[in-house]
Design a protein around this motif. Structure first.
Motif, mmCIF file in Angstrom:
data_model
loop_
_atom_site.group_PDB
_atom_site.id
_atom_site.type_symbol
_atom_site.label_atom_id
_atom_site.label_comp_id
_atom_site.label_asym_id
_atom_site.label_seq_id
_atom_site.Cartn_x
_atom_site.Cartn_y
_atom_site.Cartn_z
ATOM 1 N N GLY A 80 -3.602 12.086 18.277
ATOM 2 C CA GLY A 80 -4.789 11.240 18.028
ATOM 3 C C GLY A 80 -5.290 10.813 16.565
ATOM 4 N N TYR A 81 -4.516 11.477 15.828
ATOM 5 C CA TYR A 81 -4.794 11.189 14.227
ATOM 6 C C TYR A 81 -3.456 10.468 13.710
ATOM 7 C CZ TYR A 81 -8.770 14.232 14.626
ATOM 8 O OH TYR A 81 -9.960 14.792 14.940
ATOM 9 N N THR A 82 -3.791 9.288 13.371
ATOM 10 C CA THR A 82 -2.635 8.591 12.794
ATOM 11 C C THR A 82 -2.978 7.976 11.388
ATOM 12 O OG1 THR A 82 -3.476 6.378 13.645
ATOM 13 C CG2 THR A 82 -1.742 7.674 14.921
ATOM 14 N N LEU A 83 -2.113 7.959 10.430
ATOM 15 C CA LEU A 83 -2.158 7.813 8.959
ATOM 16 C C LEU A 83 -2.051 6.215 8.843
ATOM 17 C CD1 LEU A 83 -0.694 10.644 7.333
ATOM 18 C CD2 LEU A 83 -3.176 10.281 7.899
ATOM 19 N N ASP A 84 -3.081 5.448 8.901
ATOM 20 C CA ASP A 84 -2.757 3.901 8.702
ATOM 21 C C ASP A 84 -3.374 3.842 7.338
ATOM 22 O OD1 ASP A 84 -2.537 1.307 8.940
ATOM 23 O OD2 ASP A 84 -4.262 1.047 10.270
ATOM 24 N N TYR A 85 -2.666 3.226 6.322
ATOM 25 C CA TYR A 85 -3.243 3.113 5.230
ATOM 26 C C TYR A 85 -3.248 1.593 4.951
ATOM 27 C CZ TYR A 85 -1.522 7.660 3.893
ATOM 28 O OH TYR A 85 -1.478 9.152 4.043
ATOM 29 N N THR A 86 -3.365 0.712 5.768
ATOM 30 C CA THR A 86 -3.415 -0.809 5.647
ATOM 31 C C THR A 86 -4.958 -1.032 5.254
ATOM 32 O OG1 THR A 86 -1.764 -1.260 7.325
ATOM 33 C CG2 THR A 86 -3.247 -3.012 6.672
ATOM 34 N N PRO A 87 -5.872 -0.558 5.881
ATOM 35 C CA PRO A 87 -7.418 -0.776 5.253
ATOM 36 C C PRO A 87 -7.584 0.008 3.965
ATOM 37 C CG PRO A 87 -7.057 0.192 7.530
ATOM 38 C CD PRO A 87 -5.806 0.081 7.117
ATOM 39 N N LEU A 88 -6.950 1.027 3.539
ATOM 40 C CA LEU A 88 -7.156 1.597 2.441
ATOM 41 C C LEU A 88 -6.363 0.682 1.272
ATOM 42 C CD1 LEU A 88 -8.090 3.906 0.785
ATOM 43 C CD2 LEU A 88 -5.730 5.071 0.964
ATOM 44 N N LEU A 89 -5.209 0.256 1.620
ATOM 45 C CA LEU A 89 -4.940 -0.585 0.459
ATOM 46 C C LEU A 89 -5.416 -2.056 0.503
ATOM 47 C CD1 LEU A 89 -0.805 -0.145 1.752
ATOM 48 C CD2 LEU A 89 -2.052 0.744 -0.455
ATOM 49 N N THR A 90 -5.991 -2.427 1.386
ATOM 50 C CA THR A 90 -6.978 -3.834 1.460
ATOM 51 C C THR A 90 -7.925 -3.466 0.341
ATOM 52 O OG1 THR A 90 -5.971 -4.385 3.572
ATOM 53 C CG2 THR A 90 -7.855 -5.295 2.599
ATOM 54 N N VAL A 91 -8.627 -2.374 0.596
ATOM 55 C CA VAL A 91 -9.778 -2.026 0.085
ATOM 56 C C VAL A 91 -9.372 -1.793 -1.657
ATOM 57 C CG1 VAL A 91 -11.629 -0.313 -0.728
ATOM 58 C CG2 VAL A 91 -11.069 -0.958 1.748
ATOM 59 N N LYS A 92 -8.105 -1.281 -1.848
ATOM 60 C CA LYS A 92 -7.666 -0.895 -3.144
ATOM 61 C C LYS A 92 -7.405 -2.265 -3.925
ATOM 62 C CE LYS A 92 -6.351 3.833 -2.933
ATOM 63 N NZ LYS A 92 -5.340 4.663 -3.188
ATOM 64 N N ASP A 93 -6.772 -3.264 -2.976
ATOM 65 C CA ASP A 93 -6.499 -4.521 -3.616
ATOM 66 C C ASP A 93 -7.524 -5.296 -4.038
ATOM 67 O OD1 ASP A 93 -3.635 -3.915 -3.345
ATOM 68 O OD2 ASP A 93 -3.555 -5.022 -1.510
ATOM 69 N N GLU A 94 -8.569 -5.198 -3.333
ATOM 70 C CA GLU A 94 -9.986 -6.005 -3.523
ATOM 71 C C GLU A 94 -10.675 -5.247 -4.616
ATOM 72 O OE1 GLU A 94 -12.295 -5.654 0.007
ATOM 73 O OE2 GLU A 94 -10.949 -6.854 1.040
ATOM 74 N N VAL A 98 -11.580 -7.160 -8.360
ATOM 75 C CA VAL A 98 -12.937 -7.061 -8.880
ATOM 76 C C VAL A 98 -13.069 -6.434 -10.371
ATOM 77 C CG1 VAL A 98 -15.049 -5.839 -8.689
ATOM 78 C CG2 VAL A 98 -14.116 -6.936 -6.709
ATOM 79 N N LEU A 99 -12.026 -5.594 -10.671
ATOM 80 C CA LEU A 99 -11.810 -5.056 -11.974
ATOM 81 C C LEU A 99 -11.520 -5.729 -12.892
ATOM 82 C CD1 LEU A 99 -10.932 -1.285 -10.986
ATOM 83 C CD2 LEU A 99 -13.113 -1.854 -11.827
ATOM 84 N N LYS A 100 -10.335 -6.586 -12.357
ATOM 85 C CA LYS A 100 -9.706 -7.765 -13.142
ATOM 86 C C LYS A 100 -10.582 -8.671 -13.568
ATOM 87 C CE LYS A 100 -4.834 -7.182 -11.682
ATOM 88 N NZ LYS A 100 -3.794 -7.769 -10.978
ATOM 89 N N ASP A 101 -11.595 -9.118 -12.671
ATOM 90 C CA ASP A 101 -12.534 -10.386 -12.784
ATOM 91 C C ASP A 101 -13.580 -9.429 -14.112
ATOM 92 O OD1 ASP A 101 -11.192 -11.893 -11.115
ATOM 93 O OD2 ASP A 101 -12.798 -11.368 -9.668
#
Length: 147
Positions: A80-94, A98-101
């Motif tokens: 029942g626990y899967t490691l999906d890093y897609t949302p985490l990577l999306t948040v990190k990219d955002e 923001v930090l570059k700006d």
């Protein structure tokens, strides 16, 4: 995103609940912690992807094979626990964007302040017009009182 309570997180990782609470108190953990209202009050919940990124899930084997070495690579994840890093990577990219700006904004502001500093250095120094402001020519307290 899946969130689980701290007690469930402690059971899933095999760690003490206090250890999970310490993880939740860290400043970098705040985006992954949510407060959920329950019957008995408020419950803290933690995002499963973040939790299992910090502490891998544990599964107790049915019978222990003394010849087998148990490492995180050969321990099966909890059902029942899967490691999906897609949302985490999306948040990190955002966050990176923001930090570059922010860096670009601060560079522009720094450039403007440097130009202003150069202009101020070109101005003549301010001089005082009163004699008493100059500490070399100023009379002492007793000379001012008794002349």
């Amino acid at each position: 995103m899946n969130y689980i309570t701290l007690k469930e997180a402690a059971n899933a990782t095999g760690l003490n609940e206090t250890t999970i609470r310490r993880l939740c108190k860290k400043a970098d953990s705040k985006p992954y912690i949510r407060l959920r209202k329950g019957k008995n009050g408020s419950l803290y919940t933690i995002q499963t992807n973040y939790l299992f990124d910090k502490y891998p899930p544990k599964k107790a084997p049915d019978k222990v094979d003394e010849n087998r070495v148990y490492t995180p690579a050969n321990v099966e994840p909890i059902q029942g626990y899967t490691l999906d890093y897609t949302p985490l990577l999306t948040v990190k990219d955002e966050l990176i964007q923001v930090l570059k700006d922010e860096i670009n904004y601060l560079r522009e502001e720094n450039k403007g302040l440097r130009e202003e500093n150069k202009e101020l250095k070109l101005l003549p120094a301010a001089h005082s017009t009163t004699k008493e402001a100059d500490p070399k020519t100023r009379k002492s307290f007793w000379h001012r009182v008794f002349g």
